[in-house]
Write a protein that holds these residues in place. Structure first.
Motif, PDB file in Angstrom:
ATOM      1  N   VAL A  42       0.739  -1.297   0.272  1.00 12.54           N
ATOM      2  CA  VAL A  42       0.281   0.053   0.038  1.00 12.54           C
ATOM      3  C   VAL A  42       0.701   1.227  -0.271  1.00 12.54           C
ATOM      4  O   VAL A  42       0.795   2.041  -0.726  1.00 12.54           O
ATOM      5  N   ALA A  43       1.878   1.026   0.403  1.00 12.34           N
ATOM      6  CA  ALA A  43       2.510   2.483   0.723  1.00 12.34           C
ATOM      7  C   ALA A  43       3.730   2.971  -0.656  1.00 12.34           C
ATOM      8  O   ALA A  43       3.621   3.151  -0.576  1.00 12.34           O
ATOM      9  N   THR A  44       4.290   1.276  -0.820  1.00 13.20           N
ATOM     10  CA  THR A  44       5.167   1.936  -2.081  1.00 13.20           C
ATOM     11  C   THR A  44       5.156   0.901  -3.216  1.00 13.20           C
ATOM     12  O   THR A  44       5.926   0.669  -3.627  1.00 13.20           O
ATOM     13  N   CYS A  45       3.786  -0.009  -2.985  1.00  8.72           N
ATOM     14  CA  CYS A  45       4.053  -0.818  -4.250  1.00  8.72           C
ATOM     15  C   CYS A  45       5.606  -1.958  -3.390  1.00  8.72           C
ATOM     16  O   CYS A  45       5.759  -2.358  -4.150  1.00  8.72           O
ATOM     17  N   SER A  49      13.921  -0.850  -2.725  1.00 14.08           N
ATOM     18  CA  SER A  49      14.940  -0.434  -3.357  1.00 14.08           C
ATOM     19  C   SER A  49      14.685   0.907  -3.200  1.00 14.08           C
ATOM     20  O   SER A  49      15.484   1.790  -3.029  1.00 14.08           O
ATOM     21  N   HIS A  50      13.322   1.612  -3.141  1.00 16.52           N
ATOM     22  CA  HIS A  50      13.416   2.843  -2.154  1.00 16.52           C
ATOM     23  C   HIS A  50      13.988   3.211  -0.789  1.00 16.52           C
ATOM     24  O   HIS A  50      14.171   2.994  -0.103  1.00 16.52           O
ATOM     25  N   GLY A  51      14.225   4.388  -1.834  1.00 14.00           N
ATOM     26  CA  GLY A  51      15.429   4.759  -0.512  1.00 14.00           C
ATOM     27  C   GLY A  51      15.133   5.639   1.001  1.00 14.00           C
ATOM     28  O   GLY A  51      13.513   5.399   0.996  1.00 14.00           O
ATOM     29  N   CYS A  52      15.237   7.347   0.213  1.00 12.41           N
ATOM     30  CA  CYS A  52      13.782   7.841   0.558  1.00 12.41           C
ATOM     31  C   CYS A  52      13.950   9.618  -0.495  1.00 12.41           C
ATOM     32  O   CYS A  52      14.576   9.970  -0.955  1.00 12.41           O
ATOM     33  N   THR A  53      12.644   9.953  -0.350  1.00 13.39           N
ATOM     34  CA  THR A  53      12.355  10.967  -1.227  1.00 13.39           C
ATOM     35  C   THR A  53      11.453  11.914  -0.094  1.00 13.39           C
ATOM     36  O   THR A  53      10.360  11.065   0.641  1.00 13.39           O
ATOM     37  N   ALA A  54      12.148  13.328  -0.105  1.00 11.88           N
ATOM     38  CA  ALA A  54      11.196  14.467   0.272  1.00 11.88           C
ATOM     39  C   ALA A  54      11.017  13.409   2.483  1.00 11.88           C
ATOM     40  O   ALA A  54       9.760  14.220   2.891  1.00 11.88           O
ATOM     41  N   GLY A  55      12.129  12.945   2.654  1.00  7.67           N
ATOM     42  CA  GLY A  55      11.990  12.646   3.718  1.00  7.67           C
ATOM     43  C   GLY A  55      11.336  11.487   3.977  1.00  7.67           C
ATOM     44  O   GLY A  55      10.851  11.282   5.453  1.00  7.67           O
ATOM     45  N   TYR A  56      10.952  10.429   3.179  1.00  9.42           N
ATOM     46  CA  TYR A  56      10.258   9.796   3.508  1.00  9.42           C
ATOM     47  C   TYR A  56      10.675   8.339   2.992  1.00  9.42           C
ATOM     48  O   TYR A  56      11.465   8.510   2.077  1.00  9.42           O
ATOM     49  N   CYS A  57      11.048   7.056   4.230  1.00  9.94           N
ATOM     50  CA  CYS A  57      12.306   6.609   3.340  1.00  9.94           C
ATOM     51  C   CYS A  57      12.002   4.775   3.071  1.00  9.94           C
ATOM     52  O   CYS A  57      10.869   4.009   4.562  1.00  9.94           O
ATOM     53  N   PHE A  60       8.188   0.689   3.021  1.00  4.92           N
ATOM     54  CA  PHE A  60       7.092   1.400   3.898  1.00  4.92           C
ATOM     55  C   PHE A  60       6.520   3.514   4.062  1.00  4.92           C
ATOM     56  O   PHE A  60       5.668   3.492   4.768  1.00  4.92           O
ATOM     57  N   ASN A  61       7.870   3.333   3.497  1.00  6.29           N
ATOM     58  CA  ASN A  61       7.492   4.828   3.623  1.00  6.29           C
ATOM     59  C   ASN A  61       7.377   6.091   4.334  1.00  6.29           C
ATOM     60  O   ASN A  61       6.521   6.578   5.127  1.00  6.29           O
ATOM     61  N   ILE A  62       8.543   5.686   5.652  1.00  4.25           N
ATOM     62  CA  ILE A  62       8.525   6.085   6.911  1.00  4.25           C
ATOM     63  C   ILE A  62       9.064   7.206   6.856  1.00  4.25           C
ATOM     64  O   ILE A  62       9.976   7.896   6.292  1.00  4.25           O
ATOM     65  N   LEU A 141      -6.992  11.575  -1.999  1.00  4.62           N
ATOM     66  CA  LEU A 141      -6.721  10.912  -3.330  1.00  4.62           C
ATOM     67  C   LEU A 141      -5.634  10.160  -2.424  1.00  4.62           C
ATOM     68  O   LEU A 141      -6.041   8.921  -3.567  1.00  4.62           O
ATOM     69  N   ASN A 142      -4.577  10.031  -1.511  1.00  2.00           N
ATOM     70  CA  ASN A 142      -3.209   9.474  -1.700  1.00  2.00           C
ATOM     71  C   ASN A 142      -4.648   8.334  -0.702  1.00  2.00           C
ATOM     72  O   ASN A 142      -4.558   6.889  -0.986  1.00  2.00           O
ATOM     73  N   GLY A 143      -5.624   8.857   0.148  1.00  2.00           N
ATOM     74  CA  GLY A 143      -6.568   7.861   0.750  1.00  2.00           C
ATOM     75  C   GLY A 143      -7.124   6.632  -0.146  1.00  2.00           C
ATOM     76  O   GLY A 143      -6.869   5.618  -0.136  1.00  2.00           O
TER      77      GLY A 143
HETATM   78  C1  NAG Z   1       5.582   8.410   0.208  1.00  2.00           C
HETATM   79  O1  NAG Z   1       4.574   9.784   0.908  1.00  2.00           O
HETATM   80  C2  NAG Z   1       4.808  11.393   0.478  1.00  2.00           C
HETATM   81  C3  NAG Z   1       3.813  12.159   1.120  1.00  2.00           C
HETATM   82  O2  NAG Z   1       3.075  11.454   1.945  1.00  2.00           O
HETATM   83  C4  NAG Z   1       4.287  10.671  -0.608  1.00  2.00           C
HETATM   84  O3  NAG Z   1       4.347  12.062  -1.365  1.00  2.00           O
HETATM   85  C5  NAG Z   1       4.910  10.320  -1.523  1.00  2.00           C
HETATM   86  O4  NAG Z   1       4.232   9.373  -2.205  1.00  2.00           O
HETATM   87  C6  NAG Z   1       5.374   8.554  -0.407  1.00  2.00           C
HETATM   88  N1  NAG Z   1       6.853   7.608  -1.821  1.00  2.00           N
HETATM   89  C7  NAG Z   1       6.252   6.475  -2.290  1.00  2.00           C
HETATM   90  C8  NAG Z   1       7.586   6.271  -3.236  1.00  2.00           C
HETATM   91  O5  NAG Z   1       5.083   6.215  -2.256  1.00  2.00           O
END
Ligand code: NAG
Ligand code: NAG
Ligand code: NAG
Length: 157
Positions: A42-45, A49-57, A60-62, A141-143
């Motif tokens: 649900v969080a990142t598929c 290999s997802h590192g960090c983007t915009a403070g989420y790592c 599980f996109n933590i 939308l994200n939800g």
């Molecule tokens: C991680 O969460 C942020 C904030 O909700 C979101 O903008 C971003 O797209 C998410 N990253 C991934 C890889 O889904």
């Protein structure tokens, strides 16, 4: 079941990497390995290999705040005071599972009020944050994206 999960994952996710792991031993109702996989789907598929983007790592996109609330879990022998300790844990599937576990130990509850505490509630907690977990996910939308992805993995729970 594996085949069904793989084909389900392929429907909305470009990349799906699945790790099969053991449970960590602390009891949180219905937090099975397949629930962990669903939460990361649900969080990142489940992009391991997802590192960090915009403070989420990590898969599980933590965020750092989530990690603090979860009890500052680190890789073995790492120091939570070290600058990137949280990122290194969040980027590691096994370690990040322990972050999720810590967070759910603190906030786990029946968020949608259906009388059971299960993976769906844990998804609501991760999506809304522990304090506001009762908010329906379909309002954003994200939800709605999360609900769609949950549909893809809930059959494997
Ligand atoms: C991680 O969460 C942020 C904030 O909700 C979101 O903008 C971003 O797209 C998410 N990253 C991934 C890889 O889904
Ligand atoms: C765990 O989930 C199952 C199936 O949804 C449910 O029957 C059970 O009551 C749940 N456990 C708790 C403690 O809510
Ligand atoms: C959103 O979810 C809530 C609770 O699950 C439901 O009552 C409501 O009808 C849904 N709204 C939409 C627009 O789907």
């Amino acid at each position: 079941m594996i085949t069904r999960l793989r084909s389900a994952l392929a429907t909305s996710c470009f990349l799906a990497a699945i790790l099969w792991t053991n449970t960590t031993g602390v009891f949180i109702p219905n937090l099975s390995d397949s629930c962990y996989r669903c939460l990361c789907h649900v969080a990142t598929c489940c992009q391991t290999s997802h590192g960090c983007t915009a403070g989420y790592c990590g898969p599980f996109n933590i965020s750092r705040i989530y990690w603090i609330d979860a009890g500052k879990v680190t890789l073995p022998e790492d120091d939570p005071k070290r600058n990137h300790a949280w990122k290194d844990c969040a980027r590691d599937y096994q370690c990040s599972k322990r972050i999720i576990e810590g967070y759910l130990q603190k906030f786990g509850k029946d968020c949608n009020g259906d009388g059971v505490t299960n993976c769906f509630d844990y998804m609501m907690i991760n999506g809304n944050g522990g304090y506001g977990c009762t908010l329906p996910l379909n309002r954003s939308l994200n939800g709605r994206k999360w609900l769609e992805r949950y549909e893809e993995c809930r059959h494997s729970l």
